[in-house]
Design a protein around this motif. Structure first.
Motif, PDB file in Angstrom:
ATOM      1  N   LYS A 185       0.837  -1.193   0.000  1.00 44.24           N
ATOM      2  CA  LYS A 185       0.000   0.000   0.000  1.00 44.24           C
ATOM      3  C   LYS A 185       0.876   1.249   0.000  1.00 44.24           C
ATOM      4  N   ALA A 186       0.539   2.188  -0.872  1.00 41.12           N
ATOM      5  CA  ALA A 186       1.315   3.429  -0.962  1.00 41.12           C
ATOM      6  C   ALA A 186       1.115   4.257   0.300  1.00 41.12           C
ATOM      7  N   PRO A 187       2.171   4.889   0.796  1.00 45.64           N
ATOM      8  CA  PRO A 187       2.031   5.691   2.010  1.00 45.64           C
ATOM      9  C   PRO A 187       1.138   6.898   1.779  1.00 45.64           C
ATOM     10  N   LEU A 188       0.443   7.311   2.836  1.00 45.28           N
ATOM     11  CA  LEU A 188      -0.461   8.449   2.747  1.00 45.28           C
ATOM     12  C   LEU A 188       0.347   9.732   2.576  1.00 45.28           C
ATOM     13  N   ALA A 189      -0.190  10.638   1.788  1.00 44.89           N
ATOM     14  CA  ALA A 189       0.499  11.905   1.534  1.00 44.89           C
ATOM     15  C   ALA A 189       0.667  12.693   2.831  1.00 44.89           C
ATOM     16  N   GLU A 190       1.788  13.390   2.924  1.00 44.12           N
ATOM     17  CA  GLU A 190       2.082  14.153   4.139  1.00 44.12           C
ATOM     18  C   GLU A 190       1.059  15.254   4.390  1.00 44.12           C
ATOM     19  N   SER A 191       0.536  15.810   3.300  1.00 46.27           N
ATOM     20  CA  SER A 191      -0.466  16.880   3.464  1.00 46.27           C
ATOM     21  C   SER A 191      -1.732  16.345   4.127  1.00 46.27           C
ATOM     22  N   LYS A 192      -2.127  15.119   3.770  1.00 44.61           N
ATOM     23  CA  LYS A 192      -3.329  14.530   4.375  1.00 44.61           C
ATOM     24  C   LYS A 192      -3.079  14.145   5.829  1.00 44.61           C
ATOM     25  N   VAL A 193      -1.856  13.700   6.124  1.00 42.96           N
ATOM     26  CA  VAL A 193      -1.524  13.356   7.512  1.00 42.96           C
ATOM     27  C   VAL A 193      -1.579  14.596   8.396  1.00 42.96           C
ATOM     28  N   SER A 194      -1.034  15.695   7.903  1.00 43.59           N
ATOM     29  CA  SER A 194      -1.042  16.937   8.687  1.00 43.59           C
ATOM     30  C   SER A 194      -2.463  17.468   8.853  1.00 43.59           C
ATOM     31  N   THR A 195      -3.293  17.337   7.800  1.00 42.02           N
ATOM     32  CA  THR A 195      -4.694  17.777   7.898  1.00 42.02           C
ATOM     33  C   THR A 195      -5.438  16.964   8.948  1.00 42.02           C
ATOM     34  N   GLN A 196      -5.206  15.647   8.954  1.00 40.63           N
ATOM     35  CA  GLN A 196      -5.851  14.773   9.937  1.00 40.63           C
ATOM     36  C   GLN A 196      -5.439  15.149  11.361  1.00 40.63           C
ATOM     37  N   LYS A 197      -4.156  15.396  11.567  1.00 41.22           N
ATOM     38  CA  LYS A 197      -3.673  15.751  12.904  1.00 41.22           C
ATOM     39  C   LYS A 197      -4.245  17.079  13.374  1.00 41.22           C
ATOM     40  N   THR A 198      -4.328  18.048  12.464  1.00 44.38           N
ATOM     41  CA  THR A 198      -4.855  19.375  12.833  1.00 44.38           C
ATOM     42  C   THR A 198      -6.317  19.276  13.257  1.00 44.38           C
ATOM     43  N   ILE A 199      -7.116  18.529  12.482  1.00 46.24           N
ATOM     44  CA  ILE A 199      -8.541  18.388  12.809  1.00 46.24           C
ATOM     45  C   ILE A 199      -8.722  17.570  14.080  1.00 46.24           C
ATOM     46  N   ASP A 200      -7.913  16.518  14.249  1.00 46.32           N
ATOM     47  CA  ASP A 200      -8.017  15.682  15.451  1.00 46.32           C
ATOM     48  C   ASP A 200      -7.741  16.498  16.714  1.00 46.32           C
ATOM     49  N   ASN A 201      -6.687  17.311  16.680  1.00 46.68           N
ATOM     50  CA  ASN A 201      -6.321  18.102  17.864  1.00 46.68           C
ATOM     51  C   ASN A 201      -7.428  19.076  18.244  1.00 46.68           C
ATOM     52  N   ALA A 202      -8.066  19.685  17.233  1.00 49.06           N
ATOM     53  CA  ALA A 202      -9.132  20.644  17.522  1.00 49.06           C
ATOM     54  C   ALA A 202     -10.363  19.942  18.104  1.00 49.06           C
ATOM     55  N   ILE A 203     -10.706  18.749  17.573  1.00 48.42           N
ATOM     56  CA  ILE A 203     -11.888  18.027  18.074  1.00 48.42           C
ATOM     57  C   ILE A 203     -11.634  17.455  19.464  1.00 48.42           C
ATOM     58  N   ILE A 204     -10.427  16.919  19.693  1.00 52.21           N
ATOM     59  CA  ILE A 204     -10.105  16.356  21.006  1.00 52.21           C
ATOM     60  C   ILE A 204     -10.108  17.448  22.073  1.00 52.21           C
ATOM     61  N   ALA A 205      -9.616  18.623  21.715  1.00 51.24           N
ATOM     62  CA  ALA A 205      -9.634  19.745  22.663  1.00 51.24           C
ATOM     63  C   ALA A 205     -11.065  20.118  23.038  1.00 51.24           C
ATOM     64  N   ALA A 206     -11.986  20.061  22.052  1.00 53.97           N
ATOM     65  CA  ALA A 206     -13.395  20.364  22.339  1.00 53.97           C
ATOM     66  C   ALA A 206     -14.048  19.235  23.133  1.00 53.97           C
ATOM     67  N   ALA A 207     -13.639  17.982  22.875  1.00 57.26           N
ATOM     68  CA  ALA A 207     -14.241  16.834  23.569  1.00 57.26           C
ATOM     69  C   ALA A 207     -13.780  16.751  25.022  1.00 57.26           C
ATOM     70  N   LYS A 208     -12.581  17.223  25.328  1.00 50.49           N
ATOM     71  CA  LYS A 208     -12.053  17.125  26.693  1.00 50.49           C
ATOM     72  C   LYS A 208     -12.750  18.079  27.660  1.00 50.49           C
ATOM     73  N   LYS A 209     -13.573  18.982  27.127  1.00 52.10           N
ATOM     74  CA  LYS A 209     -14.338  19.868  28.000  1.00 52.10           C
ATOM     75  C   LYS A 209     -15.404  19.095  28.773  1.00 52.10           C
ATOM     76  N   ASP A 210     -15.807  17.950  28.223  1.00 51.16           N
ATOM     77  CA  ASP A 210     -16.737  17.055  28.917  1.00 51.16           C
ATOM     78  C   ASP A 210     -15.939  15.888  29.486  1.00 51.16           C
ATOM     79  N   ALA A 211     -16.272  15.441  30.665  1.00 52.96           N
ATOM     80  CA  ALA A 211     -15.473  14.419  31.345  1.00 52.96           C
ATOM     81  C   ALA A 211     -15.514  13.068  30.651  1.00 52.96           C
ATOM     82  N   ILE A 212     -16.671  12.696  30.088  1.00 51.47           N
ATOM     83  CA  ILE A 212     -16.810  11.339  29.525  1.00 51.47           C
ATOM     84  C   ILE A 212     -16.945  11.339  28.002  1.00 51.47           C
ATOM     85  N   LEU A 213     -16.794  12.483  27.353  1.00 50.56           N
ATOM     86  CA  LEU A 213     -17.044  12.546  25.912  1.00 50.56           C
ATOM     87  C   LEU A 213     -15.988  11.781  25.113  1.00 50.56           C
TER      88      LEU A 213
END
Length: 234
Positions: A185-213
């Motif tokens: 399998k061809a490796p995922l493009a670096e641009s897509k990896v960085s996009t995934q990390k950026t979106i994940d960090n923003a969503i996790i930061a919003a989810a951590k405001k709730d204790a069990i989310l």
């Protein structure tokens, strides 16, 4: 002296041997059948005819073959012109940006994901996020999701750069198909990896405001005996 025919007539229209048996007995399959191609006739496209009347020039050139009075209709299929404009599938009222959805089909069925936006194709753009439950940024048909009452504040998530072209894969060339492309399998493009990390960090930061989310997003949806989804409130 002429001999009696081998294929005698048993009844009118019924012979002793069939056509294939007669063909075999006469050994006709060994004979060479040669066909002589007829010489191509060259006919002139025009001919000269005499025209009566002193003022008509005497001779006139006309087509050698008279045109038919009738002509076949055109059989070329014509596509029907549709006046319907292609519109985006309307989004369900229960699905809004930040809503937690439950996937019902596909590789990640049973997983809980966060809805980001609706693409031009009408598909839903969702993510796990990948760091929490392993679901990457992907497109989902809204017919295969259950909308829950849980919502996140995703105002800090930027998804302007993601559209339907983001998911387009490179077409395989004919040479690669014939030679047999590598199964690796061809490796995922670096641009897509960085996009995934950026979106994940923003969503996790919003989810951590709730204790069990975060734990809620990690868990998978399943039904036990006696549980019916149409009687549940998500």
């Amino acid at each position: 002296m002429a001999h009696a025919p081998r294929n005698s007539v048993l009844a009118p229209g019924v012979n002793l041997y069939s056509r294939s048996s007669s063909y075999s007995k006469k050994v006709l399959y060994k004979r060479k059948h040669t066909k002589t191609a007829a010489a191509a006739k060259t006919t002139p496209a025009f001919k000269v005819v005499d025209v009566k009347g002193g003022k008509n020039g005497g001779k006139r050139t006309i087509p050698a073959q008279k045109a038919s009075r009738f002509y076949p209709a055109e059989d070329v299929p014509q596509p029907k012109v549709s006046r319907k404009a292609q519109s985006i599938t309307p989004l369900r009222k229960t699905i809004t940006p930040g809503t937690v959805l439950i996937l019902l089909a596909g590789r990640y069925r049973g997983k809980r994901v966060v809805f980001l936006k609706q693409l031009e194709s009408g598909l839903l753009l969702v993510t796990g996020p990948f760091k929490v439950n392993g679901v990457p940024i992907r497109r989902v048909n809204q017919a295969y999701v259950i909308a829950t009452s849980t919502k996140l504040d995703i105002s800090a998530v930027k998804t302007d750069s993601i559209n339907d072209a983001y998911f387009k894969k490179a077409a395989k060339t004919e040479k690669a198909f014939l030679e047999g492309a590598d199964k690796k399998k061809a490796p995922l493009a670096e641009s897509k990896v960085s996009t995934q990390k950026t979106i994940d960090n923003a969503i996790i930061a919003a989810a951590k405001k709730d204790a069990i989310l975060v734990s809620y997003l990690k868990s998978s949806f399943s039904l036990s005996k006696g549980q019916f989804p149409h009687n549940m409130q998500f």
